[in-house]
Design a protein around this motif. Sequence first.
Motif, mmCIF file in Angstrom:
data_model
loop_
_atom_site.group_PDB
_atom_site.id
_atom_site.type_symbol
_atom_site.label_atom_id
_atom_site.label_comp_id
_atom_site.label_asym_id
_atom_site.label_seq_id
_atom_site.Cartn_x
_atom_site.Cartn_y
_atom_site.Cartn_z
ATOM 1 N N GLN A 261 0.654 -1.247 0.037
ATOM 2 C CA GLN A 261 0.082 0.009 -0.105
ATOM 3 C C GLN A 261 0.776 0.952 -0.259
ATOM 4 O O GLN A 261 0.292 2.340 0.009
ATOM 5 N N LEU A 262 2.311 0.958 0.405
ATOM 6 C CA LEU A 262 2.968 2.287 0.220
ATOM 7 C C LEU A 262 2.726 3.153 -0.983
ATOM 8 O O LEU A 262 2.917 4.496 -0.931
ATOM 9 N N PHE A 263 2.859 2.571 -2.119
ATOM 10 C CA PHE A 263 3.019 3.216 -3.403
ATOM 11 C C PHE A 263 1.704 4.140 -3.515
ATOM 12 O O PHE A 263 1.718 5.487 -3.728
ATOM 13 N N PRO A 264 0.455 3.562 -3.347
ATOM 14 C CA PRO A 264 -0.869 4.520 -3.609
ATOM 15 C C PRO A 264 -0.799 5.542 -2.459
ATOM 16 O O PRO A 264 -1.260 6.588 -2.561
ATOM 17 N N LEU A 265 -0.325 5.288 -0.901
ATOM 18 C CA LEU A 265 -0.248 6.266 -0.115
ATOM 19 C C LEU A 265 0.462 7.466 -0.339
ATOM 20 O O LEU A 265 0.156 8.617 -0.115
ATOM 21 N N LEU A 266 1.737 6.968 -0.769
ATOM 22 C CA LEU A 266 2.577 8.178 -1.117
ATOM 23 C C LEU A 266 2.310 8.915 -2.368
ATOM 24 O O LEU A 266 2.367 10.064 -2.385
ATOM 25 N N MET A 267 1.606 8.402 -3.354
ATOM 26 C CA MET A 267 0.996 8.839 -4.700
ATOM 27 C C MET A 267 -0.069 9.880 -3.985
ATOM 28 O O MET A 267 -0.136 11.088 -4.234
ATOM 29 N N ALA A 269 -0.089 11.091 -0.846
ATOM 30 C CA ALA A 269 0.416 12.160 -0.173
ATOM 31 C C ALA A 269 0.950 13.434 -1.007
ATOM 32 O O ALA A 269 0.618 14.428 -0.722
ATOM 33 N N ALA A 270 1.480 12.948 -2.264
ATOM 34 C CA ALA A 270 2.072 13.828 -3.251
ATOM 35 C C ALA A 270 0.974 14.864 -3.853
ATOM 36 O O ALA A 270 1.380 16.089 -4.238
ATOM 37 N N VAL A 271 -0.069 14.043 -3.854
ATOM 38 C CA VAL A 271 -0.982 14.959 -4.781
ATOM 39 C C VAL A 271 -2.090 15.773 -3.517
ATOM 40 O O VAL A 271 -2.255 17.004 -3.855
ATOM 41 N N PHE A 272 -2.376 14.985 -2.455
ATOM 42 C CA PHE A 272 -3.309 15.413 -1.534
ATOM 43 C C PHE A 272 -2.839 15.939 -0.383
ATOM 44 O O PHE A 272 -3.996 16.648 0.585
ATOM 45 N N GLY A 273 -1.654 15.555 0.095
ATOM 46 C CA GLY A 273 -1.110 16.306 1.363
ATOM 47 C C GLY A 273 -0.711 15.368 2.619
ATOM 48 O O GLY A 273 -0.583 14.138 2.405
ATOM 49 N N ALA A 277 0.554 11.310 4.012
ATOM 50 C CA ALA A 277 1.831 11.226 4.382
ATOM 51 C C ALA A 277 2.172 10.634 5.565
ATOM 52 O O ALA A 277 3.162 9.623 5.873
ATOM 53 N N ARG A 278 1.028 11.065 6.609
ATOM 54 C CA ARG A 278 1.703 10.164 7.964
ATOM 55 C C ARG A 278 1.231 8.762 7.855
ATOM 56 O O ARG A 278 1.727 8.007 8.476
ATOM 57 N N GLN A 279 0.010 8.667 7.068
ATOM 58 C CA GLN A 279 -0.421 7.252 6.799
ATOM 59 C C GLN A 279 0.553 6.263 6.374
ATOM 60 O O GLN A 279 1.030 5.338 6.493
ATOM 61 N N ALA A 280 1.268 6.903 5.191
ATOM 62 C CA ALA A 280 2.340 6.177 4.551
ATOM 63 C C ALA A 280 3.462 5.891 5.541
ATOM 64 O O ALA A 280 4.043 4.999 5.402
ATOM 65 N N LEU A 281 4.062 6.985 6.133
ATOM 66 C CA LEU A 281 5.046 6.793 7.022
ATOM 67 C C LEU A 281 4.938 5.762 8.096
ATOM 68 O O LEU A 281 5.660 4.848 8.433
ATOM 69 N N ARG A 282 3.512 5.528 8.683
ATOM 70 C CA ARG A 282 3.212 4.571 9.559
ATOM 71 C C ARG A 282 3.290 3.244 8.996
ATOM 72 O O ARG A 282 3.772 2.228 9.355
ATOM 73 N N ALA A 283 2.791 3.151 7.489
ATOM 74 C CA ALA A 283 2.950 1.836 6.967
ATOM 75 C C ALA A 283 4.256 1.351 6.656
ATOM 76 O O ALA A 283 4.628 0.243 6.762
ATOM 77 N N ALA A 284 5.256 2.286 6.444
ATOM 78 C CA ALA A 284 6.436 2.151 6.280
ATOM 79 C C ALA A 284 7.123 1.564 7.658
ATOM 80 O O ALA A 284 7.978 0.571 7.505
ATOM 81 N N GLU A 285 7.082 2.257 8.676
ATOM 82 C CA GLU A 285 7.613 1.876 10.027
ATOM 83 C C GLU A 285 6.927 0.504 10.119
ATOM 84 O O GLU A 285 7.695 -0.249 10.840
ATOM 85 N N ALA A 286 5.749 0.167 9.881
ATOM 86 C CA ALA A 286 5.010 -1.226 10.302
ATOM 87 C C ALA A 286 5.804 -2.185 9.425
ATOM 88 O O ALA A 286 6.151 -3.476 9.924
ATOM 89 N N ALA A 287 6.131 -2.170 8.196
ATOM 90 C CA ALA A 287 6.682 -3.131 7.370
ATOM 91 C C ALA A 287 8.136 -3.203 7.847
ATOM 92 O O ALA A 287 8.690 -4.376 7.910
ATOM 93 N N LEU A 288 8.788 -2.279 8.146
ATOM 94 C CA LEU A 288 10.061 -2.477 8.756
ATOM 95 C C LEU A 288 10.231 -3.209 9.933
ATOM 96 O O LEU A 288 11.135 -3.876 10.419
ATOM 97 N N ALA A 289 9.185 -3.132 10.969
ATOM 98 C CA ALA A 289 9.131 -3.702 12.115
ATOM 99 C C ALA A 289 8.924 -5.436 11.868
ATOM 100 O O ALA A 289 8.945 -5.879 13.013
ATOM 101 N N ARG A 290 8.433 -5.618 10.969
ATOM 102 C CA ARG A 290 8.079 -7.146 10.746
ATOM 103 C C ARG A 290 9.316 -8.041 10.607
ATOM 104 O O ARG A 290 9.967 -7.723 10.127
#
Length: 290
Positions: A261-267, A269-273, A277-290
């Motif tokens: 889901q990182l790609f659509p969340l980051l996309m 974020a880049a368009v809508f703000g 961006a916060r949701q994408a960062l949380r997703a990245a942190e969660a993926a790294l923690a696995r």
Amino acid sequence: MLDMSVREAVERLLGVPVTGVRRSGGAVCLVTAEGRGVLVAKQGSGPGATAAEAAGLRWLGEHGDVPVPRVHAHDDEWIVMEYVPPTYPETAAAEAFGRGLARLHLRGAPAYGSPPPGGPADAWMGLAPMRNEECPDWATFYGSHRVLPYVRMCVDQGLYDAGQAQVFERLCARLPELGGPAEPPSRLHGDAWSGNVHWGQGAVWLIDPAAHGGHRETDLAMLRLFGTPLLEHILGAYEEAAKDLDAPLADGWRERVELHQLFPLLMHAAVFGAGYARQALRAAEAALAR
């Protein structure tokens, strides 16, 4: 002004008079054309958008695994397609869609990042530019063309600082291990959120593709991101069909949803703000923690 421009565009593309135009949100119109009935006329997001959409629909619909609208014509600005009246979600349609999507994915693609045949490398996902460039493996493609470009866009807009950007850089360095077992590239819709899963005529149609060669778990993660109706029926039928086709989903695929889901969340974020961006960062942190 849009009504006049779409009328002129459709008449030029189809060679028949337009007898009615009705807006259907944004740059999409329902058009009544003489001898053709009701059609959808859509203005492209930017250069190459209509060519990419037309090529994507042809590629996804090649074998009839999942219904897609027929493209009647397109030019550099407009695309004219079959109109499918909407209906309510039904369990039978959801399960048929799940089975069809499994077959569609397994039609494959030449490489990770390959555009549809005849489609441009520089395409679009909604309002955001999207680069399709062939890569030797999923990790290289996903990191180089689906994560980091949008992280840089977010940094440029002040949505991430240097430390937050490094979270995504660390994640991309670990994609070969985080992404699960290697598998061949799949034929993806690429933007399979609930708004592009269209219920009509007793079936589920795929519309508005951002088609490319990618990882099939990405489409499945996108279905979950914004709440597709009857999702568990879709996914259950998909899993059964994939097993029957001797290509079961890899163990742990549900735990990799946030990664895909990182790609659509980051996309977004880049368009809508900032919210995305916060949701994408949380997703990245969660993926790294696995």
